[in-house]
Every structure is written in structure tokens, then in C-alpha cells.
Write an enzyme that holds these catalytic residues in place. Structure first.
Site, PDB file in Angstrom:
ATOM      1  N   GLU A  44       0.843  -1.137  -0.042  1.00 45.43           N
ATOM      2  CA  GLU A  44       0.049  -0.189   0.049  1.00 45.43           C
ATOM      3  C   GLU A  44       0.905   1.107  -0.051  1.00 45.43           C
ATOM      4  O   GLU A  44       1.491   1.356   0.944  1.00 45.43           O
ATOM      5  CB  GLU A  44      -0.783   0.137   1.144  1.00 45.43           C
ATOM      6  CG  GLU A  44      -1.756   1.416   1.314  1.00 45.43           C
ATOM      7  CD  GLU A  44      -2.600   1.432   2.676  1.00 45.43           C
ATOM      8  OE1 GLU A  44      -2.918   0.556   3.254  1.00 45.43           O
ATOM      9  OE2 GLU A  44      -2.756   2.627   2.913  1.00 45.43           O
ATOM     10  N   ARG A  48       0.056  10.288   0.644  1.00 42.54           N
ATOM     11  CA  ARG A  48       0.449  11.062   1.783  1.00 42.54           C
ATOM     12  C   ARG A  48       1.553  12.136   1.488  1.00 42.54           C
ATOM     13  O   ARG A  48       1.757  13.224   2.416  1.00 42.54           O
ATOM     14  CB  ARG A  48       0.858  10.625   2.977  1.00 42.54           C
ATOM     15  CG  ARG A  48      -0.296  10.007   3.701  1.00 42.54           C
ATOM     16  CD  ARG A  48      -0.143   9.051   5.218  1.00 42.54           C
ATOM     17  NE  ARG A  48      -1.066   7.924   5.142  1.00 42.54           N
ATOM     18  CZ  ARG A  48      -1.068   7.147   6.031  1.00 42.54           C
ATOM     19  NH1 ARG A  48       0.068   7.224   6.949  1.00 42.54           N
ATOM     20  NH2 ARG A  48      -1.706   6.140   5.738  1.00 42.54           N
ATOM     21  N   LYS A 132     -10.656  -2.286   5.838  1.00 37.82           N
ATOM     22  CA  LYS A 132      -9.612  -1.800   6.424  1.00 37.82           C
ATOM     23  C   LYS A 132      -9.928  -1.058   7.850  1.00 37.82           C
ATOM     24  O   LYS A 132     -10.654  -0.354   8.049  1.00 37.82           O
ATOM     25  CB  LYS A 132      -8.855  -0.566   5.880  1.00 37.82           C
ATOM     26  CG  LYS A 132      -7.714  -0.079   6.603  1.00 37.82           C
ATOM     27  CD  LYS A 132      -6.782   0.805   5.660  1.00 37.82           C
ATOM     28  CE  LYS A 132      -5.799   1.890   6.627  1.00 37.82           C
ATOM     29  NZ  LYS A 132      -4.540   2.004   6.169  1.00 37.82           N
TER      30      LYS A 132
HETATM   31  C1  3PG Z   1      -2.403   3.215   7.985  1.00 35.57           C
HETATM   32  O1  3PG Z   1      -2.622   4.261   7.203  1.00 35.57           O
HETATM   33  O2  3PG Z   1      -2.728   2.246   7.857  1.00 35.57           O
HETATM   34  C2  3PG Z   1      -1.517   3.609   9.208  1.00 35.57           C
HETATM   35  O3  3PG Z   1      -0.832   4.973   9.294  1.00 35.57           O
HETATM   36  C3  3PG Z   1      -0.668   2.732   9.723  1.00 35.57           C
HETATM   37  O4  3PG Z   1      -0.458   2.745  10.999  1.00 35.57           O
HETATM   38  P1  3PG Z   1       0.972   2.318  11.825  1.00 35.57           P
HETATM   39  O5  3PG Z   1       1.952   3.230  11.331  1.00 35.57           O
HETATM   40  O6  3PG Z   1       0.694   2.304  13.243  1.00 35.57           O
HETATM   41  O7  3PG Z   1       1.540   0.949  11.188  1.00 35.57           O
END
Ligand code: 3PG
Length: 215
Positions: A44, A48, A132
């Protein structure tokens, strides 16, 4: 195959999904190659960062072994960008009817963000049976997934947000969890240091953790 079926196939095949935010497009291809070398082939890549579009384009063109999902889809315009960049699926942190409509029009499989029963109902109304679960730990963690499975026993979850190498086995053992994701698979410090071997090792170790839980 319908978009929904395509997404299920992708996630079943590769149940570990790095959530990648690339600051430097030059790191995109070696990072993707390092993950693929560690057995992690579904990525993914989020929208951002300023470098995101360039990074996604490079991975799609130069790392054909990778299945690229475009993440942090926040609007119908983002859906168009994802399709133009060659995404095989889209991921959103939460979702709106406009995003569902844009994905349907573009035939793009969507992994929609959902953390509440109402958001799950909206996903189901749009034919999405995999969500998700984000932000997984702050939104209630494993206990929340177990509770949501009551009214939605056939729903499948891809939790992200707070998952790491130490706790991933616990998440994978939860009924209904089809895949998990997170940034621990592509840590900023290792990407900045260009430590691709370390990233391959994290991917390999994380994959091996599944061997320790019941199938
Ligand atoms: C996402 O968008 O899935 C999260 O920002 C991932 O979260 P994490 O940095 O705690 O793994």
C-alpha cells in the site's frame, strides 16, 4: 473477476501489507524490491507525500512482481489518480459515497476504512465485504474486531494502525482477519538509511511469524 473478488485474491495471497509513505521517489524501487525479496509483494503506497505519485509510477513500471495498492484515498479525485498511476486496488482510511461511486465507475477494487458498525454497514451497502479496520489499536484493538464479528460474522478485516512485529501473530489469529498492514514493514529510519537488507529481514521475519499460529 469482479473488483471484490480481485481484492480477496490479492489479500489472501499476501496477507502482510506495508503501509508506505515515501518522501524520496528515488527510494521507491529499491524499497519495493527489498520487500519483494522478503516475500512481501502487496504494497500500500500512500498518497500522503509529495513524492507519492512519482514513487507509485516507478514501482508499477519497474517492480512487476509487486501488487500495488494506492492508499490514503480521501476523495473521488484520489481514485482517479490511483487508476491513472496503475493501482491494482485502492485503500482509504475512511470512506464516503463519492469514493465508493468513483471506485465502481473505475472498476477499482477498494479496501475501505471502517472502524464502526455504521461504517461497516456503508461498506456492505457498496458490496465491500473486506474492510480496513483503522486505526486498529486506538479504535479498540482485537476486542473491537471480536465484538464487530457478532453482527457481521462474514465480514473480513485488514487491521492497520498500531500493528508491529511483536503483536502481529495475535492479530492474525483473530477470526475474520484476512490480512494485516502497517508501517513497521517499511520503517522511515531504515528507508532513510537505505538499509534495504534490514527491510528484507523485517519482511521475512514478519512472514515467518504466521507459522507460529494455527492456520
Ligand atoms: C495506516 O494508514 O494504515 C496507518 O498509518 C498505519 O499505521 P501504523 O503506522 O501504526 O502501522
Amino acid at each position: 473477476m469482479s473488483p471484490r473478488e480481485r481484492l480477496a485474491v490479492i489479500l489472501r495471497k499476501n496477507w502482510l501489507i506495508p503501509v508506505i509513505a515515501i518522501e524520496d521517489a528515488g527510494a521507491a524501487v529499491p524499497l519495493a524490491q527489498a520487500l519483494v525479496a522478503g516475500g512481501v509483494t502487496t504494497l500500500e503506497v500512500t498518497l500522503r507525500t509529495a513524492a507519492a505519485a512519482d514513487a507509485i509510477g516507478r514501482i508499477v513500471r519497474e517492480v512487476p512482481q509487486a501488487t500495488v495498492g494506492v492508499g490514503t484515498i480521501r476523495s473521488a479525485d484520489d481514485v482517479e489518480r490511483a487508476v491513472d498511476l496503475g493501482a491494482q486496488f485502492g485503500v482509504s482510511p475512511g470512506t464516503t459515497p463519492k469514493i465508493y461511486a468513483a471506485c465502481a465507475a473505475a472498476n477499482l477494487p477498494l479496501l475501505p476504512g471502517a472502524a464502526t458498525a455504521s461504517e461497516i454497514l456503508l461498506a456492505l451497502e457498496h458490496g465491500c465485504e473486506i474492510v480496513k479496520f483503522f486505526p486498529a489499536v486506538p479504535a479498540g484493538g482485537i476486542a473491537a474486531i471480536k465484538a464487530l464479528r457478532g453482527p457481521f460474522p462474514s465480514l473480513q478485516f485488514c487491521p492497520t494502525g498500531g500493528i508491529n512485529e511483536a503483536n502481529l501473530s495475535d492479530w492474525l489469529a483473530v477470526p475474520g482477519v484476512i490480512a494485516i498492514g502497517g508501517s513497521w514493514l517499511a520503517p522511515d529510519d531504515k528507508v532513510r538509511a537505505r538499509d534495504w537488507d534490514a527491510i528484507t529481514d523485517i519482511a521475512r521475519r514478519s512472514r515467518a511469524r504466521r507459522a507460529t499460529i494455527a492456520a
